[in-house]
Write an enzyme that holds these catalytic residues in place. Structure first.
Site, PDB file in Angstrom:
ATOM      1  CD  GLU A 193       1.784 -10.619  -0.482  1.00 56.52           C
ATOM      2  OE1 GLU A 193       1.715  -9.472  -0.931  1.00 56.52           O
ATOM      3  OE2 GLU A 193       0.887 -11.127   0.202  1.00 56.52           O
ATOM      4  CG  ASP A 236      -3.415  -8.463   4.728  1.00 54.36           C
ATOM      5  OD1 ASP A 236      -2.271  -8.360   4.242  1.00 54.36           O
ATOM      6  OD2 ASP A 236      -4.443  -8.055   4.157  1.00 54.36           O
ATOM      7  CG  HIS A 257      -1.016  -5.559  -4.572  1.00 50.52           C
ATOM      8  ND1 HIS A 257       0.004  -5.546  -3.654  1.00 50.52           N
ATOM      9  CD2 HIS A 257      -1.886  -6.526  -4.141  1.00 50.52           C
ATOM     10  CE1 HIS A 257      -0.231  -6.464  -2.715  1.00 50.52           C
ATOM     11  NE2 HIS A 257      -1.369  -7.057  -2.977  1.00 50.52           N
ATOM     12  CG  HIS A 284       0.178 -11.613  -4.204  1.00 52.88           C
ATOM     13  ND1 HIS A 284      -0.385 -12.535  -3.351  1.00 52.88           N
ATOM     14  CD2 HIS A 284      -0.298 -10.407  -3.812  1.00 52.88           C
ATOM     15  CE1 HIS A 284      -1.171 -11.905  -2.495  1.00 52.88           C
ATOM     16  NE2 HIS A 284      -1.132 -10.621  -2.747  1.00 52.88           N
ATOM     17  NE  ARG A 340      -3.778  -2.303   2.193  1.00 53.57           N
ATOM     18  CZ  ARG A 340      -3.601  -3.615   2.078  1.00 53.57           C
ATOM     19  NH1 ARG A 340      -2.403  -4.156   2.169  1.00 53.57           N
ATOM     20  NH2 ARG A 340      -4.641  -4.414   1.846  1.00 53.57           N
TER      21      ARG A 340
HETATM   22  C1  BGC Z   1      -2.552  -7.644   0.791  1.00 50.18           C
HETATM   23  C2  BGC Z   1      -3.985  -7.973   1.130  1.00 50.18           C
HETATM   24  C3  BGC Z   1      -4.754  -8.147  -0.132  1.00 50.18           C
HETATM   25  C4  BGC Z   1      -4.105  -9.207  -0.957  1.00 50.18           C
HETATM   26  C5  BGC Z   1      -4.777  -9.315  -2.293  1.00 50.18           C
HETATM   27  C6  BGC Z   1      -1.994  -8.795   0.028  1.00 50.18           C
HETATM   28  O1  BGC Z   1      -0.670  -8.516  -0.333  1.00 50.18           O
HETATM   29  O2  BGC Z   1      -1.784  -7.353   1.931  1.00 50.18           O
HETATM   30  O3  BGC Z   1      -4.567  -6.959   1.944  1.00 50.18           O
HETATM   31  O4  BGC Z   1      -6.090  -8.468   0.123  1.00 50.18           O
HETATM   32  O5  BGC Z   1      -2.749  -8.949  -1.160  1.00 50.18           O
HETATM   33  O6  BGC Z   1      -4.314 -10.355  -3.020  1.00 50.18           O
END
Ligand code: BGC
Length: 348
Positions: free
Chosen positions: A313, A251, A105, A179, A80
């Site tokens: 990640e 998360d 992202h 991811h 973010r």
């Molecule tokens: C984020 C999550 C998000 C997800 C989506 C993660 O990297 O931290 O908040 O919902 O990615 O794929």
């Protein structure tokens, strides 16, 4: 040992196709990746009896991949950016707000949703493929014409090596990540509560309810965020920690110890005997336990389940560009950003 190029079945919503590359090492470990977002659509690794299983969630169709980040390279900035804006040298850059008021992202047309070129294939003992994408100055609001290369390599030690090489003609920011949604059981409609996890982090980035770090680092020790010793995910994911309650699972960004390319985490699944070690040169790793129910349909036609995977990640901490105390540097023209992450598979 071998590289095969083909085309992924099905098309994107606009009719475009995506090439598919299959890498195989001498142990039969197999990685399939598509040019759409460099998504890894299959990763076959042996269990304790030598039986191959697919340890990555994904879909049958490209249209389904268009809706999420499964298996993708995420960028320019993974995670973010608060209020979807940042400044470099006095100039403010505004991004799309695709996560409440924030940017997530790399924005709606980030790397995960672009078709890359295949610029190199190395069909050798340890096969590799390089995907490249030219991101124009202003793409999703970010400055600089960016040449983005990522190489996937399979070694004969059952490592999936990821190497980023990135250039820009203007000072800019970049924070790529992979991811992949891992489930080491090889079964895609089961949660990962039966997986053990270790993360070498005594601190995590405290964040607000929108998952924007406050700038404070807090101790993981003796909390449900303490993975310094291997721990069963099912034993702590329903814990009382405020973070777990507000996200329905993990998360969160962990501040992993050490510098340079080093082992930072390990995920394991006792039943299959599969164990995955994670190495990176990045300072952080976001643990995301797929905190969503019925988020889509798996490759085998089954429904995706809550906590059906663990994503590890590797990255700079979220919102680093706006948080001066976090480790982060801009990418300057004439420099190359180089970074490596390795997922290594062994069995017990
Ligand atoms: C984020 C999550 C998000 C997800 C989506 C993660 O990297 O931290 O908040 O919902 O990615 O794929």
């Amino acid at each position: 040992m071998s590289v095969i190029k083909s085309v992924f079945p099905t098309t994107l919503k606009d009719g475009r196709t995506s090439d598919l590359v299959t890498l195989k090492n001498k142990n039969g470990m197999t990685l399939e990746a598509i040019t759409y977002g460099c998504r890894v659509t299959k990763l076959l690794v042996p269990d304790k009896n030598g039986k191959l299983g697919d340890v990555i969630l994904g879909h049958k169709t490209l249209a389904e991949y268009q809706k999420d980040y499964q298996g993708a390279i995420v960028g320019r900035i993974g995670n973010r950016i608060a209020n979807a804006e940042f400044s470099i040298a006095g100039t403010t850059y505004k991004l799309a707000k695709n996560n409440g008021e924030n940017s997530l992202h790399g924005g709606p047309t980030g790397f995960s949703h672009q078709i890359f070129d295949i610029t190199e294939i190395n069909d050798s003992e340890e096969p590799s493929v390089t995907f490249s994408y030219f991101s124009e100055d202003g793409h999703e609001g970010f400055p600089g014409n960016m040449t983005f290369n990522v190489t996937y390599k399979l070694t004969n030690d059952n490592e999936w090596k990821i190497k980023y090489e990135i250039k820009s003609d203007k000072e800019t920011i970049v924070n790529p990540t992979q991811h992949a949604y891992f489930n080491l059981s090889g079964l895609h409609n089961q949660n990962v509560h039966d997986h053990y996890l270790r993360i070498d982090a005594e601190e995590f980035t405290v964040s607000d309810e929108k998952l924007i770090p406050t700038g404070e680092l807090a101790k993981t020790l003796n909390t449900d965020l303490d993975f310094t010793a291997e721990r069963l995910i099912g034993d702590c994911i329903a814990g009382n920690h405020q973070h777990l309650k507000s996200c329905n699972g993990y998360d969160i960004n962990f501040c992993v110890k050490g510098n340079g390319l080093r082992e930072i985490a390990e995920l394991s699944h006792p039943d299959s005997g599969r164990r995955m070690k994670v190495y990176t040169d990045m300072p952080g790793v976001q643990l995301y336990t797929f905190n969503q129910d019925k988020a889509g349909i798996n490759k085998d036609g089954s429904e995706m389940v809550m906590h059906g995977a663990a994503c590890l990640e590797t990255q700079f901490y979220p919102n680093s560009v706006n948080t001066p105390s976090f480790p982060f540097e801009t990418l300057k023209p004439n420099e190359t950003f180089i970074s490596e992450t390795i997922y290594k598979f062994i069995t017990d």
